[in-house]
Design a protein around this motif. Structure first.
Motif, PDB file in Angstrom:
ATOM      1  N   ILE A 185       0.857  -1.195   0.000  1.00 50.73           N
ATOM      2  CA  ILE A 185       0.000   0.000   0.000  1.00 50.73           C
ATOM      3  C   ILE A 185       0.890   1.242   0.000  1.00 50.73           C
ATOM      4  N   SER A 186       0.439   2.298  -0.666  1.00 51.36           N
ATOM      5  CA  SER A 186       1.088   3.614  -0.554  1.00 51.36           C
ATOM      6  C   SER A 186       0.108   4.648  -1.099  1.00 51.36           C
ATOM      7  N   ALA A 187       0.480   5.920  -0.972  1.00 48.87           N
ATOM      8  CA  ALA A 187      -0.407   6.987  -1.458  1.00 48.87           C
ATOM      9  C   ALA A 187      -0.423   6.998  -2.985  1.00 48.87           C
ATOM     10  N   ARG A 188      -1.591   7.124  -3.541  1.00 52.96           N
ATOM     11  CA  ARG A 188      -1.730   7.127  -5.011  1.00 52.96           C
ATOM     12  C   ARG A 188      -2.489   8.368  -5.470  1.00 52.96           C
ATOM     13  N   MET A 189      -2.146   8.811  -6.675  1.00 51.21           N
ATOM     14  CA  MET A 189      -2.918   9.890  -7.280  1.00 51.21           C
ATOM     15  C   MET A 189      -3.932   9.279  -8.241  1.00 51.21           C
ATOM     16  N   VAL A 190      -5.175   9.725  -8.122  1.00 47.16           N
ATOM     17  CA  VAL A 190      -6.233   9.212  -8.996  1.00 47.16           C
ATOM     18  C   VAL A 190      -6.874  10.363  -9.767  1.00 47.16           C
ATOM     19  N   VAL A 191      -7.394  10.054 -10.942  1.00 47.64           N
ATOM     20  CA  VAL A 191      -7.928  11.103 -11.818  1.00 47.64           C
ATOM     21  C   VAL A 191      -9.297  10.683 -12.346  1.00 47.64           C
ATOM     22  N   ASN A 192     -10.172  11.656 -12.446  1.00 47.84           N
ATOM     23  CA  ASN A 192     -11.499  11.445 -13.031  1.00 47.84           C
ATOM     24  C   ASN A 192     -11.350  11.078 -14.518  1.00 47.84           C
ATOM     25  N   GLN A 193     -12.190  10.162 -14.978  1.00 45.81           N
ATOM     26  CA  GLN A 193     -12.070   9.651 -16.352  1.00 45.81           C
ATOM     27  C   GLN A 193     -12.202  10.759 -17.407  1.00 45.81           C
ATOM     28  N   VAL A 194     -13.171  11.652 -17.201  1.00 46.75           N
ATOM     29  CA  VAL A 194     -13.404  12.718 -18.195  1.00 46.75           C
ATOM     30  C   VAL A 194     -12.275  13.744 -18.123  1.00 46.75           C
ATOM     31  N   SER A 195     -11.875  14.114 -16.898  1.00 48.66           N
ATOM     32  CA  SER A 195     -10.785  15.091 -16.734  1.00 48.66           C
ATOM     33  C   SER A 195      -9.513  14.590 -17.400  1.00 48.66           C
ATOM     34  N   MET A 196      -9.304  13.290 -17.321  1.00 44.05           N
ATOM     35  CA  MET A 196      -8.094  12.704 -17.901  1.00 44.05           C
ATOM     36  C   MET A 196      -8.032  13.000 -19.401  1.00 44.05           C
ATOM     37  N   ARG A 197      -9.197  13.028 -20.041  1.00 46.19           N
ATOM     38  CA  ARG A 197      -9.233  13.324 -21.485  1.00 46.19           C
ATOM     39  C   ARG A 197      -9.217  14.830 -21.738  1.00 46.19           C
ATOM     40  N   MET A 198     -10.080  15.554 -20.993  1.00 47.84           N
ATOM     41  CA  MET A 198     -10.267  16.985 -21.266  1.00 47.84           C
ATOM     42  C   MET A 198      -9.064  17.830 -20.836  1.00 47.84           C
ATOM     43  N   GLU A 199      -8.394  17.415 -19.759  1.00 40.10           N
ATOM     44  CA  GLU A 199      -7.282  18.203 -19.211  1.00 40.10           C
ATOM     45  C   GLU A 199      -5.983  17.415 -19.298  1.00 40.10           C
ATOM     46  N   ASN A 200      -5.903  16.594 -20.325  1.00 39.89           N
ATOM     47  CA  ASN A 200      -4.785  15.659 -20.425  1.00 39.89           C
ATOM     48  C   ASN A 200      -3.416  16.337 -20.322  1.00 39.89           C
ATOM     49  N   GLU A 201      -3.290  17.489 -20.990  1.00 40.42           N
ATOM     50  CA  GLU A 201      -1.980  18.138 -21.029  1.00 40.42           C
ATOM     51  C   GLU A 201      -1.552  18.598 -19.637  1.00 40.42           C
ATOM     52  N   ARG A 202      -2.464  19.282 -18.939  1.00 33.99           N
ATOM     53  CA  ARG A 202      -2.128  19.799 -17.591  1.00 33.99           C
ATOM     54  C   ARG A 202      -1.854  18.643 -16.625  1.00 33.99           C
ATOM     55  N   ILE A 203      -2.653  17.600 -16.732  1.00 31.32           N
ATOM     56  CA  ILE A 203      -2.502  16.481 -15.796  1.00 31.32           C
ATOM     57  C   ILE A 203      -1.202  15.720 -16.088  1.00 31.32           C
ATOM     58  N   THR A 204      -0.891  15.555 -17.355  1.00 28.75           N
ATOM     59  CA  THR A 204       0.351  14.860 -17.722  1.00 28.75           C
ATOM     60  C   THR A 204       1.563  15.650 -17.229  1.00 28.75           C
ATOM     61  N   GLU A 205       1.496  16.996 -17.366  1.00 26.94           N
ATOM     62  CA  GLU A 205       2.580  17.859 -16.871  1.00 26.94           C
ATOM     63  C   GLU A 205       2.767  17.674 -15.368  1.00 26.94           C
ATOM     64  N   LEU A 206       1.633  17.638 -14.666  1.00 29.90           N
ATOM     65  CA  LEU A 206       1.677  17.493 -13.207  1.00 29.90           C
ATOM     66  C   LEU A 206       2.312  16.159 -12.815  1.00 29.90           C
ATOM     67  N   ILE A 207       1.908  15.106 -13.492  1.00 29.45           N
ATOM     68  CA  ILE A 207       2.451  13.771 -13.187  1.00 29.45           C
ATOM     69  C   ILE A 207       3.964  13.782 -13.422  1.00 29.45           C
ATOM     70  N   LYS A 208       4.375  14.401 -14.525  1.00 31.24           N
ATOM     71  CA  LYS A 208       5.802  14.462 -14.861  1.00 31.24           C
ATOM     72  C   LYS A 208       6.571  15.219 -13.773  1.00 31.24           C
ATOM     73  N   ALA A 209       5.993  16.349 -13.351  1.00 30.56           N
ATOM     74  CA  ALA A 209       6.651  17.170 -12.323  1.00 30.56           C
ATOM     75  C   ALA A 209       6.744  16.397 -11.006  1.00 30.56           C
ATOM     76  N   LEU A 210       5.678  15.713 -10.644  1.00 27.31           N
ATOM     77  CA  LEU A 210       5.678  14.973  -9.370  1.00 27.31           C
ATOM     78  C   LEU A 210       6.677  13.822  -9.420  1.00 27.31           C
ATOM     79  N   LYS A 211       6.747  13.165 -10.557  1.00 25.93           N
ATOM     80  CA  LYS A 211       7.711  12.054 -10.702  1.00 25.93           C
ATOM     81  C   LYS A 211       9.131  12.573 -10.510  1.00 25.93           C
ATOM     82  N   SER A 212       9.385  13.770 -11.041  1.00 21.64           N
ATOM     83  CA  SER A 212      10.756  14.287 -11.001  1.00 21.64           C
ATOM     84  C   SER A 212      11.164  14.725  -9.595  1.00 21.64           C
TER      85      SER A 212
END
Ligand code: PRP
Length: 228
Positions: A185-212
């Motif tokens: 178990i650990s903390a996970r980030m989850v995303v709404n299905q529609v937001s994942m499509r509509m805001e894909n660019e912003r969310i992908t940027e965020l994931i990249k930043a958090l990974k780094s």
């Protein structure tokens, strides 16, 4: 130019939210008004980045995300599995690490081996059911409790428990042991299905930043954001 819409985050109250915000700060995402411990406000805004944050009870985070009241949520994997919501799990944030285990007194191990009809006390009936019914093909009786699960085998309510083990000290101090491991178990980030499509660019940027920044120590914000 049309203003970007707000991206809304639901964070599990307590240590999880604190750790999440620490991690966000490392990417340049801050929310100063959230740091005031005395505040009774429920929703916090970073106007510049068009972000909104709110704190919710951990088990409610996947619900807010599934219905789109929040675009993004942070919750423990235990909660996410137990709620079984229709959401995307996009990132392991790497903190809040522990294990979901089947525990009990040493001699209960035999009863697990022989697939006996035993009682399992747990705050996580869905996870326990999936483990025993679908993975182990063992019929058990599941008893739902709300906390202090370790009590159940001690007072004779159940043979074993399905619960979270972090340091193992609650088990040790109560004469119980890990019999089987269900999943990490650990903390996970989850995303709404529609937001994942509509805001894909912003969310992908965020994931990249958090990974780094995962595993990078906190430093004062430089004013640069990976998310602006
Ligand atoms: C959790 C879990 C165990 C304990 C494990 O309980 O349910 O009881 O922590 O931690 P440890 O391995 O470090 O001892 P929590 O404190 O969340 O309270 P609860 O019993 O009310 O669920």
């Amino acid at each position: 130019m049309e203003e970007r819409r707000y991206l809304t985050f639901a964070l599990g109250k307590g240590r999880l939210a604190e750790k999440t915000l620490e991690m966000f700060e490392k990417t340049g995402i801050t929310c100063e008004e959230m740091k005031d411990k005395r505040t009774r406000k429920l929703i916090f805004v970073n106007e510049e980045l068009r972000l909104r944050f709110f704190l919710a009870k951990g088990p409610d985070v996947p619900t807010y995300v599934e219905y789109g009241a929040a675009d993004i949520g942070v919750a423990g994997r235990d909660t996410i599995l137990e709620e079984g919501r229709n959401i995307h799990e996009v990132l392991d944030l790497g903190f809040g690490k522990c294990r979901m285990c089947i525990c009990g007194p040493e001699d209960a191990g035999e009863r697990l081996l022989h697939h006996e009809l035993i009682r399992v006390a747990t705050k996580y009936p869905r996870i326990a059911k999936d483990y025993f019914y679908n993975k182990k093909h063992q019929t058990v009786e599941i008893i739902r409790l709300n906390g202090s699960i370790e009590l159940a085998p001690i007072v004779g309510l159940s043979e074993v428990i399905c619960d979270i083990v972090e340091t193992g000290s609650t088990l040790r101090e109560n004469g119980l042991t890990i019999l089987e491991e269900v999943c990490p178990i650990s903390a996970r980030m989850v995303v709404n299905q529609v937001s994942m499509r509509m805001e894909n660019e912003r969310i992908t940027e965020l994931i990249k930043a958090l990974k780094s920044v995962a595993g990078v120590p906190a430093h004062p914000s430089t004013g640069q954001t990976a998310f602006s």
